[in-house]
Motif scaffolding. Structure first.
Motif, mmCIF file in Angstrom:
data_model
loop_
_atom_site.group_PDB
_atom_site.id
_atom_site.type_symbol
_atom_site.label_atom_id
_atom_site.label_comp_id
_atom_site.label_asym_id
_atom_site.label_seq_id
_atom_site.Cartn_x
_atom_site.Cartn_y
_atom_site.Cartn_z
ATOM 1 N N SER A 23 0.824 -1.198 0.000
ATOM 2 C CA SER A 23 0.000 0.000 0.000
ATOM 3 C C SER A 23 0.866 1.260 0.000
ATOM 4 O O SER A 23 0.579 2.229 -0.705
ATOM 5 C CB SER A 23 -0.919 -0.017 1.213
ATOM 6 N N PHE A 24 1.932 1.250 0.781
ATOM 7 C CA PHE A 24 2.847 2.391 0.851
ATOM 8 C C PHE A 24 3.579 2.574 -0.474
ATOM 9 O O PHE A 24 3.756 3.694 -0.951
ATOM 10 C CB PHE A 24 3.848 2.185 1.989
ATOM 11 N N GLU A 25 4.008 1.471 -1.066
ATOM 12 C CA GLU A 25 4.800 1.544 -2.296
ATOM 13 C C GLU A 25 3.995 2.037 -3.493
ATOM 14 O O GLU A 25 4.574 2.488 -4.477
ATOM 15 C CB GLU A 25 5.414 0.184 -2.611
ATOM 16 N N GLU A 26 2.664 1.988 -3.423
ATOM 17 C CA GLU A 26 1.837 2.494 -4.521
ATOM 18 C C GLU A 26 2.083 3.973 -4.777
ATOM 19 O O GLU A 26 1.981 4.437 -5.910
ATOM 20 C CB GLU A 26 0.355 2.277 -4.219
ATOM 21 N N ASN A 27 2.386 4.724 -3.730
ATOM 22 C CA ASN A 27 2.589 6.170 -3.854
ATOM 23 C C ASN A 27 4.029 6.579 -3.587
ATOM 24 O O ASN A 27 4.311 7.754 -3.370
ATOM 25 C CB ASN A 27 1.660 6.910 -2.892
ATOM 26 N N LEU A 28 4.931 5.627 -3.619
ATOM 27 C CA LEU A 28 6.327 5.900 -3.252
ATOM 28 C C LEU A 28 6.988 6.881 -4.215
ATOM 29 O O LEU A 28 7.715 7.777 -3.783
ATOM 30 C CB LEU A 28 7.114 4.595 -3.186
ATOM 31 N N TYR A 29 6.752 6.748 -5.496
ATOM 32 C CA TYR A 29 7.390 7.632 -6.478
ATOM 33 C C TYR A 29 7.011 9.091 -6.231
ATOM 34 O O TYR A 29 7.872 9.974 -6.223
ATOM 35 C CB TYR A 29 7.004 7.213 -7.900
ATOM 36 N N GLU A 30 5.720 9.334 -6.016
ATOM 37 C CA GLU A 30 5.272 10.701 -5.763
ATOM 38 C C GLU A 30 5.845 11.247 -4.459
ATOM 39 O O GLU A 30 6.225 12.412 -4.372
ATOM 40 C CB GLU A 30 3.737 10.774 -5.718
ATOM 41 N N LEU A 31 5.927 10.382 -3.436
ATOM 42 C CA LEU A 31 6.479 10.807 -2.150
ATOM 43 C C LEU A 31 7.946 11.180 -2.275
ATOM 44 O O LEU A 31 8.381 12.220 -1.774
ATOM 45 C CB LEU A 31 6.311 9.690 -1.114
ATOM 46 N N VAL A 32 8.714 10.350 -2.957
ATOM 47 C CA VAL A 32 10.145 10.625 -3.123
ATOM 48 C C VAL A 32 10.344 11.909 -3.923
ATOM 49 O O VAL A 32 11.184 12.745 -3.571
ATOM 50 C CB VAL A 32 10.850 9.425 -3.800
ATOM 51 N N TYR A 34 8.326 14.463 -4.100
ATOM 52 C CA TYR A 34 7.949 15.580 -3.236
ATOM 53 C C TYR A 34 9.048 15.890 -2.220
ATOM 54 O O TYR A 34 9.419 17.048 -2.020
ATOM 55 C CB TYR A 34 6.634 15.266 -2.512
ATOM 56 N N ILE A 35 9.580 14.846 -1.587
ATOM 57 C CA ILE A 35 10.634 15.041 -0.580
ATOM 58 C C ILE A 35 11.890 15.634 -1.214
ATOM 59 O O ILE A 35 12.505 16.544 -0.653
ATOM 60 C CB ILE A 35 10.949 13.716 0.143
ATOM 61 N N HIS A 36 12.264 15.138 -2.382
ATOM 62 C CA HIS A 36 13.442 15.679 -3.060
ATOM 63 C C HIS A 36 13.294 17.175 -3.308
ATOM 64 O O HIS A 36 14.217 17.953 -3.049
ATOM 65 C CB HIS A 36 13.670 14.958 -4.383
ATOM 66 N N LYS A 37 12.133 17.574 -3.825
ATOM 67 C CA LYS A 37 11.908 18.987 -4.137
ATOM 68 C C LYS A 37 11.806 19.828 -2.873
ATOM 69 O O LYS A 37 12.379 20.909 -2.784
ATOM 70 C CB LYS A 37 10.645 19.146 -4.969
ATOM 71 N N LYS A 38 11.048 19.323 -1.885
ATOM 72 C CA LYS A 38 10.787 20.114 -0.676
ATOM 73 C C LYS A 38 12.067 20.323 0.150
ATOM 74 O O LYS A 38 12.301 21.414 0.673
ATOM 75 C CB LYS A 38 9.728 19.404 0.175
ATOM 76 N N LEU A 39 12.882 19.273 0.265
ATOM 77 C CA LEU A 39 14.112 19.367 1.056
ATOM 78 C C LEU A 39 15.311 19.801 0.224
ATOM 79 O O LEU A 39 16.386 20.027 0.775
ATOM 80 C CB LEU A 39 14.415 18.020 1.716
ATOM 81 N N ASN A 40 15.120 19.875 -1.070
ATOM 82 C CA ASN A 40 16.217 20.172 -1.985
ATOM 83 C C ASN A 40 17.383 19.206 -1.747
ATOM 84 O O ASN A 40 18.536 19.596 -1.681
ATOM 85 C CB ASN A 40 16.663 21.629 -1.859
ATOM 86 N N ASN A 41 17.028 17.941 -1.587
ATOM 87 C CA ASN A 41 18.015 16.886 -1.352
ATOM 88 C C ASN A 41 17.675 15.730 -2.293
ATOM 89 O O ASN A 41 16.761 14.958 -2.048
ATOM 90 C CB ASN A 41 17.961 16.415 0.101
ATOM 91 N N TYR A 42 18.431 15.634 -3.380
ATOM 92 C CA TYR A 42 18.139 14.624 -4.389
ATOM 93 C C TYR A 42 18.939 13.340 -4.175
ATOM 94 O O TYR A 42 18.903 12.438 -4.988
ATOM 95 C CB TYR A 42 18.382 15.197 -5.784
ATOM 96 N N HIS A 43 19.642 13.254 -3.059
ATOM 97 C CA HIS A 43 20.406 12.048 -2.736
ATOM 98 C C HIS A 43 19.623 11.117 -1.814
ATOM 99 O O HIS A 43 20.011 9.965 -1.632
ATOM 100 C CB HIS A 43 21.741 12.409 -2.065
ATOM 101 N N LEU A 44 18.570 11.608 -1.243
ATOM 102 C CA LEU A 44 17.796 10.821 -0.294
ATOM 103 C C LEU A 44 17.081 9.671 -0.992
ATOM 104 O O LEU A 44 16.475 9.831 -2.037
ATOM 105 C CB LEU A 44 16.760 11.709 0.404
ATOM 106 N N LYS A 45 17.177 8.488 -0.409
ATOM 107 C CA LYS A 45 16.505 7.304 -0.932
ATOM 108 C C LYS A 45 15.620 6.732 0.166
ATOM 109 O O LYS A 45 15.898 6.903 1.345
ATOM 110 C CB LYS A 45 17.524 6.252 -1.359
ATOM 111 N N ILE A 46 14.560 6.044 -0.243
ATOM 112 C CA ILE A 46 13.673 5.401 0.721
ATOM 113 C C ILE A 46 13.739 3.898 0.494
ATOM 114 O O ILE A 46 13.553 3.422 -0.622
ATOM 115 C CB ILE A 46 12.225 5.906 0.572
ATOM 116 N N GLU A 47 14.010 3.179 1.578
ATOM 117 C CA GLU A 47 14.047 1.717 1.530
ATOM 118 C C GLU A 47 12.905 1.200 2.393
ATOM 119 O O GLU A 47 12.739 1.606 3.537
ATOM 120 C CB GLU A 47 15.387 1.212 2.058
#
Length: 89
Positions: A23-32, A34-47
């Motif tokens: 269920s979480f992974e269904e929206n993972l791309y959009e979440l990542v 959003y986080i990249h843009k909002k934090l201005n951190n494009y190195h962050l990955k979600i496992e």
């Protein structure tokens, strides 16, 4: 409920079962994104991992069963007190 831990540039999300993970992974791309843009951190990955700790608890007595039901639904305790109910073995 998910547990979150951050290790360097990896956000580790731990779920108790496979269904929650899917269920979480269904929206993972959009979440990542959003986080990249909002934090201005494009190195962050979600496992995402699943940690299924199976505990088999058996309720043998009527009091064990009642305690289990109270844990699932705390309102049951109020019902028992309101109507002055008692459990007989």
């Amino acid at each position: 409920m998910a547990n979150l831990t951050l290790q360097n540039d990896v956000l580790l999300v731990e779920f108790p079962n496979e269904g929650s993970k899917l269920s979480f992974e269904e929206n993972l791309y959009e979440l990542v994104s959003y986080i990249h843009k909002k934090l201005n951190n494009y190195h962050l990955k979600i496992e995402v991992i699943v940690n299924e700790k199976t505990e088999i608890k058996k309720a043998f007595t009527i009091h064990d069963k009642l305690d289990y039901l109270k844990k699932i639904n705390p309102v049951l305790e109020n019902l028992i007190k309101t109507f002055d109910l008692e459990v007989k073995p």
